[in-house]
Design a protein around this motif. Structure first.
Motif, PDB file in Angstrom:
ATOM      1  N   ALA A  76       6.549  -4.598  -0.179  1.00 34.52           N
ATOM      2  CA  ALA A  76       7.358  -3.635   0.572  1.00 34.52           C
ATOM      3  C   ALA A  76       6.987  -2.225   0.138  1.00 34.52           C
ATOM      4  CB  ALA A  76       8.841  -3.892   0.325  1.00 34.52           C
ATOM      5  N   ALA A  77       6.466  -1.431   1.081  1.00 36.82           N
ATOM      6  CA  ALA A  77       6.097  -0.039   0.782  1.00 36.82           C
ATOM      7  C   ALA A  77       7.360   0.809   0.886  1.00 36.82           C
ATOM      8  CB  ALA A  77       5.026   0.444   1.759  1.00 36.82           C
ATOM      9  N   SER A  78       7.927   1.160  -0.263  1.00 37.64           N
ATOM     10  CA  SER A  78       9.279   1.740  -0.292  1.00 37.64           C
ATOM     11  C   SER A  78       9.294   3.242  -0.538  1.00 37.64           C
ATOM     12  CB  SER A  78      10.130   1.014  -1.338  1.00 37.64           C
ATOM     13  OG  SER A  78       9.481   0.975  -2.597  1.00 37.64           O
ATOM     14  N   LYS A  79       8.167   3.904  -0.280  1.00 36.11           N
ATOM     15  CA  LYS A  79       8.173   5.372  -0.421  1.00 36.11           C
ATOM     16  C   LYS A  79       9.200   5.986   0.522  1.00 36.11           C
ATOM     17  CE  LYS A  79       4.422   6.098   2.907  1.00 36.11           C
ATOM     18  NZ  LYS A  79       3.503   4.952   2.883  1.00 36.11           N
ATOM     19  N   GLY A  80       9.936   6.955   0.009  1.00 34.77           N
ATOM     20  CA  GLY A  80      10.941   7.622   0.840  1.00 34.77           C
ATOM     21  C   GLY A  80      12.226   6.842   1.023  1.00 34.77           C
TER      22      GLY A  80
ATOM     23  N   GLU B  70       5.014   1.907  -4.440  1.00 36.05           N
ATOM     24  CA  GLU B  70       5.399   3.316  -4.331  1.00 36.05           C
ATOM     25  C   GLU B  70       4.135   4.168  -4.320  1.00 36.05           C
ATOM     26  OE1 GLU B  70       8.244   4.981  -3.958  1.00 36.05           O
ATOM     27  OE2 GLU B  70       9.662   3.302  -4.070  1.00 36.05           O
ATOM     28  N   ASN B  71       4.228   5.353  -3.700  1.00 35.22           N
ATOM     29  CA  ASN B  71       3.060   6.222  -3.584  1.00 35.22           C
ATOM     30  C   ASN B  71       3.002   7.326  -4.622  1.00 35.22           C
ATOM     31  OD1 ASN B  71       3.425   4.897  -0.919  1.00 35.22           O
ATOM     32  ND2 ASN B  71       1.516   6.020  -0.528  1.00 35.22           N
ATOM     33  N   ARG B  72       4.164   7.720  -5.119  1.00 33.97           N
ATOM     34  CA  ARG B  72       4.179   8.854  -6.052  1.00 33.97           C
ATOM     35  C   ARG B  72       4.792   8.446  -7.378  1.00 33.97           C
ATOM     36  NH1 ARG B  72       6.376  11.710  -1.656  1.00 33.97           N
ATOM     37  NH2 ARG B  72       4.748  12.655  -0.383  1.00 33.97           N
TER      38      ARG B  72
ATOM     39  N   LEU C  33       1.499   0.640  -7.696  1.00 34.87           N
ATOM     40  CA  LEU C  33       1.203   2.004  -7.250  1.00 34.87           C
ATOM     41  C   LEU C  33       0.191   1.906  -6.120  1.00 34.87           C
ATOM     42  CD1 LEU C  33       1.480   5.094  -7.560  1.00 34.87           C
ATOM     43  CD2 LEU C  33      -0.475   5.011  -9.124  1.00 34.87           C
ATOM     44  N   ILE C  34       0.557   2.447  -4.925  1.00 37.60           N
ATOM     45  CA  ILE C  34      -0.337   2.372  -3.770  1.00 37.60           C
ATOM     46  C   ILE C  34      -0.750   3.757  -3.279  1.00 37.60           C
ATOM     47  CG2 ILE C  34       0.469   0.079  -3.057  1.00 37.60           C
ATOM     48  CD1 ILE C  34       2.170   1.446  -0.893  1.00 37.60           C
ATOM     49  N   GLY C  35      -0.373   4.788  -4.006  1.00 35.31           N
ATOM     50  CA  GLY C  35      -0.781   6.154  -3.665  1.00 35.31           C
ATOM     51  C   GLY C  35      -1.733   6.689  -4.712  1.00 35.31           C
TER      52      GLY C  35
ATOM     53  N   CYS D 154      -7.814  -1.375   0.608  1.00 35.51           N
ATOM     54  CA  CYS D 154      -8.360  -0.365   1.522  1.00 35.51           C
ATOM     55  C   CYS D 154      -7.315   0.092   2.536  1.00 35.51           C
ATOM     56  CB  CYS D 154      -9.611  -0.875   2.260  1.00 35.51           C
ATOM     57  SG  CYS D 154      -9.292  -2.011   3.630  1.00 35.51           S
ATOM     58  N   ILE D 155      -7.541   1.280   3.054  1.00 32.41           N
ATOM     59  CA  ILE D 155      -6.759   1.827   4.170  1.00 32.41           C
ATOM     60  C   ILE D 155      -7.771   2.209   5.245  1.00 32.41           C
ATOM     61  CG2 ILE D 155      -5.087   3.590   4.879  1.00 32.41           C
ATOM     62  CD1 ILE D 155      -4.503   4.061   1.854  1.00 32.41           C
ATOM     63  N   PRO D 156      -7.918   1.404   6.301  1.00 34.75           N
ATOM     64  CA  PRO D 156      -8.937   1.704   7.319  1.00 34.75           C
ATOM     65  C   PRO D 156      -8.647   3.030   8.018  1.00 34.75           C
ATOM     66  CG  PRO D 156      -8.088  -0.530   7.590  1.00 34.75           C
ATOM     67  CD  PRO D 156      -7.194   0.168   6.597  1.00 34.75           C
TER      68      PRO D 156
ATOM     69  N   GLY E 107      -3.866  -4.283   5.161  1.00 36.30           N
ATOM     70  CA  GLY E 107      -2.928  -4.528   6.247  1.00 36.30           C
ATOM     71  C   GLY E 107      -1.617  -3.808   5.993  1.00 36.30           C
ATOM     72  N   MET E 108      -1.126  -3.121   7.051  1.00 38.63           N
ATOM     73  CA  MET E 108       0.143  -2.412   6.992  1.00 38.63           C
ATOM     74  C   MET E 108       0.963  -2.865   8.210  1.00 38.63           C
ATOM     75  SD  MET E 108      -1.320   1.176   5.470  1.00 38.63           S
ATOM     76  CE  MET E 108      -1.010   2.206   6.854  1.00 38.63           C
ATOM     77  N   SER E 109       2.047  -2.137   8.535  1.00 41.46           N
ATOM     78  CA  SER E 109       2.935  -2.606   9.611  1.00 41.46           C
ATOM     79  C   SER E 109       2.186  -2.913  10.905  1.00 41.46           C
ATOM     80  CB  SER E 109       4.013  -1.556   9.898  1.00 41.46           C
ATOM     81  OG  SER E 109       4.908  -1.481   8.817  1.00 41.46           O
ATOM     82  N   GLY E 110       1.189  -2.071  11.248  1.00 42.37           N
ATOM     83  CA  GLY E 110       0.541  -2.205  12.545  1.00 42.37           C
ATOM     84  C   GLY E 110      -0.578  -3.232  12.613  1.00 42.37           C
TER      85      GLY E 110
ATOM     86  N   VAL F 161      -0.106  -7.810   1.815  1.00 43.87           N
ATOM     87  CA  VAL F 161       0.035  -6.868   2.931  1.00 43.87           C
ATOM     88  C   VAL F 161       1.128  -5.862   2.586  1.00 43.87           C
ATOM     89  CG1 VAL F 161      -0.892  -8.330   4.769  1.00 43.87           C
ATOM     90  CG2 VAL F 161       1.522  -8.524   4.190  1.00 43.87           C
ATOM     91  N   ARG F 162       0.819  -4.577   2.799  1.00 39.36           N
ATOM     92  CA  ARG F 162       1.725  -3.498   2.382  1.00 39.36           C
ATOM     93  C   ARG F 162       2.511  -3.007   3.592  1.00 39.36           C
ATOM     94  NH1 ARG F 162      -3.541  -1.951   1.194  1.00 39.36           N
ATOM     95  NH2 ARG F 162      -3.230  -0.300   2.728  1.00 39.36           N
ATOM     96  N   ILE F 163       3.791  -3.352   3.660  1.00 38.50           N
ATOM     97  CA  ILE F 163       4.555  -3.096   4.871  1.00 38.50           C
ATOM     98  C   ILE F 163       5.732  -2.177   4.594  1.00 38.50           C
ATOM     99  CG2 ILE F 163       5.913  -4.188   6.693  1.00 38.50           C
ATOM    100  CD1 ILE F 163       4.072  -6.565   6.528  1.00 38.50           C
ATOM    101  N   GLY F 164       5.767  -1.067   5.334  1.00 38.44           N
ATOM    102  CA  GLY F 164       6.848  -0.093   5.185  1.00 38.44           C
ATOM    103  C   GLY F 164       7.773  -0.091   6.383  1.00 38.44           C
ATOM    104  N   THR F 165       7.344   0.587   7.456  1.00 33.09           N
ATOM    105  CA  THR F 165       8.248   0.810   8.592  1.00 33.09           C
ATOM    106  C   THR F 165       8.706  -0.482   9.275  1.00 33.09           C
ATOM    107  OG1 THR F 165       6.230   1.338   9.812  1.00 33.09           O
ATOM    108  CG2 THR F 165       7.602   3.168   9.185  1.00 33.09           C
ATOM    109  N   ALA F 166       7.860  -1.481   9.361  1.00 34.67           N
ATOM    110  CA  ALA F 166       8.281  -2.728  10.023  1.00 34.67           C
ATOM    111  C   ALA F 166       9.409  -3.412   9.260  1.00 34.67           C
ATOM    112  CB  ALA F 166       7.089  -3.685  10.181  1.00 34.67           C
TER     113      ALA F 166
ATOM    114  N   GLU G 194      11.959   3.321  10.500  1.00 29.41           N
ATOM    115  CA  GLU G 194      11.289   4.599  10.316  1.00 29.41           C
ATOM    116  C   GLU G 194      11.687   5.215   8.978  1.00 29.41           C
ATOM    117  OE1 GLU G 194       8.884   6.072  12.016  1.00 29.41           O
ATOM    118  OE2 GLU G 194       8.815   4.296  13.290  1.00 29.41           O
ATOM    119  N   ARG G 195      10.709   5.842   8.315  1.00 29.49           N
ATOM    120  CA  ARG G 195      11.001   6.436   7.013  1.00 29.49           C
ATOM    121  C   ARG G 195      11.879   7.669   7.151  1.00 29.49           C
ATOM    122  NH1 ARG G 195       6.356   4.046   5.562  1.00 29.49           N
ATOM    123  NH2 ARG G 195       4.940   5.301   6.779  1.00 29.49           N
ATOM    124  N   PRO G 196      12.878   7.793   6.241  1.00 27.66           N
ATOM    125  CA  PRO G 196      13.627   9.055   6.216  1.00 27.66           C
ATOM    126  C   PRO G 196      12.665  10.186   5.884  1.00 27.66           C
ATOM    127  CG  PRO G 196      14.476   7.469   4.546  1.00 27.66           C
ATOM    128  CD  PRO G 196      13.251   6.876   5.159  1.00 27.66           C
TER     129      PRO G 196
END
Ligand SMILES: *Cc1c(COP(=O)(O)O)cnc(C)c1O
Length: 223
Positions: A32-36, A55-57, A79-81, A164-166, A194-197, A210-215, A219-221
């Motif tokens: 779960a990509a939980s940044k924000g 987390e990214n930061r 850490l993914i950032g 990777c991030i394509p 792989g991300m939400s899309g 797979v790193r999934i945030g918005t799905a 939407e991120r605050p």
């Protein structure tokens, strides 16, 4: 829709995609990509069964995660950032996995600190800039083999896999295939892609994470 509903849908999609995974046994897992996201949203995800978070930061993670990790000792924090060399000490003291090892200077700094302390971090993924985008972090595909060997052999870093991030706006599949090829020929088992899309495609190409945030969170605050 609640987070629990969204997680249920994602889980079904992951399981379907795993039927086509080249990995045997298939073993794609959700991170779960939980940044924000605030503590409450993260607690909701934990209660619904999520165990890997990204987390990214470094600073944001230190504000949120020491207590969360204490309450939920089975969670693995990634850490993914991008990681600056002056934040390495803080990062190694909090993250279980660093997925963004992307340059020699950073690898040397990590090795220095990891060898002098007892870091929380137990494994590393090397980030590959599969699209060779000048503004994007990551080692270029041409240099990946040498960099992996350097990290493993010269620096004795436990490299578990690749990330990777394509490039935005391109079909991601060729990038996932390239990452898988690099991992295979270097004997690395973990593939974070792989991300939400595009996570179904990533799983069909062999993703183990797979790193999934918005799905998952919506939407991120704004942060
Ligand atoms: C934010 C982020 C994600 C998740 O992105 P979504 O499109 O919201 O799923 C995955 N990977 C990285 C590196 C990210 O920064």
């Amino acid at each position: 829709m609640t987070l629990r509903n969204r997680l249920a849908e994602i889980t079904i999609t992951i399981e379907k995609a795993m039927k086509n995974s080249p990995l045997s046994p298939p073993r794609a897992r959700l991170l779960a990509a939980s940044k924000g996201q605030g503590i409450l949203a993260i607690e909701e995800a934990v209660a619904a069964g999520v165990e890997w978070f990204g987390e990214n930061r470094v600073q944001e993670a230190w504000e949120k995660w020491p207590e969360l990790k204490k309450r939920h000792p089975n969670i693995k924090l990634h850490l993914i950032g991008p990681l600056q060399t002056n934040k390495v000490r803080e990062a190694l003291g909090l993250f279980d996995v660093i997925q963004t090892l992307d340059r020699e200077k950073l690898a040397v700094e990590i090795a220095k600190i990891a060898n002098s302390q007892h870091p929380v971090t137990s494994s590393y993924f090397i980030q590959v800039n599969t699209g060779e985008e000048p503004q994007k972090a990551g080692i270029s595909p041409k240099e990946a083999d040498a960099f992996i060997r350097y990290c493993q052999n010269e620096l004795a870093l436990p490299v578990a896999g690749l990330m990777c991030i394509p490039p935005a706006g391109q079909p991601p599949a060729p990038h996932f295939a390239l990452l898988r090829d690099i991992a295979q020929r270097n004997g690395l088992k973990e593939l974070s892609m792989g991300m939400s899309g595009d996570f179904e495609t990533a799983i069909r190409m062999g993703a183990s994470c797979v790193r999934i945030g918005t799905a998952l969170f919506g939407e991120r605050p704004n942060t």
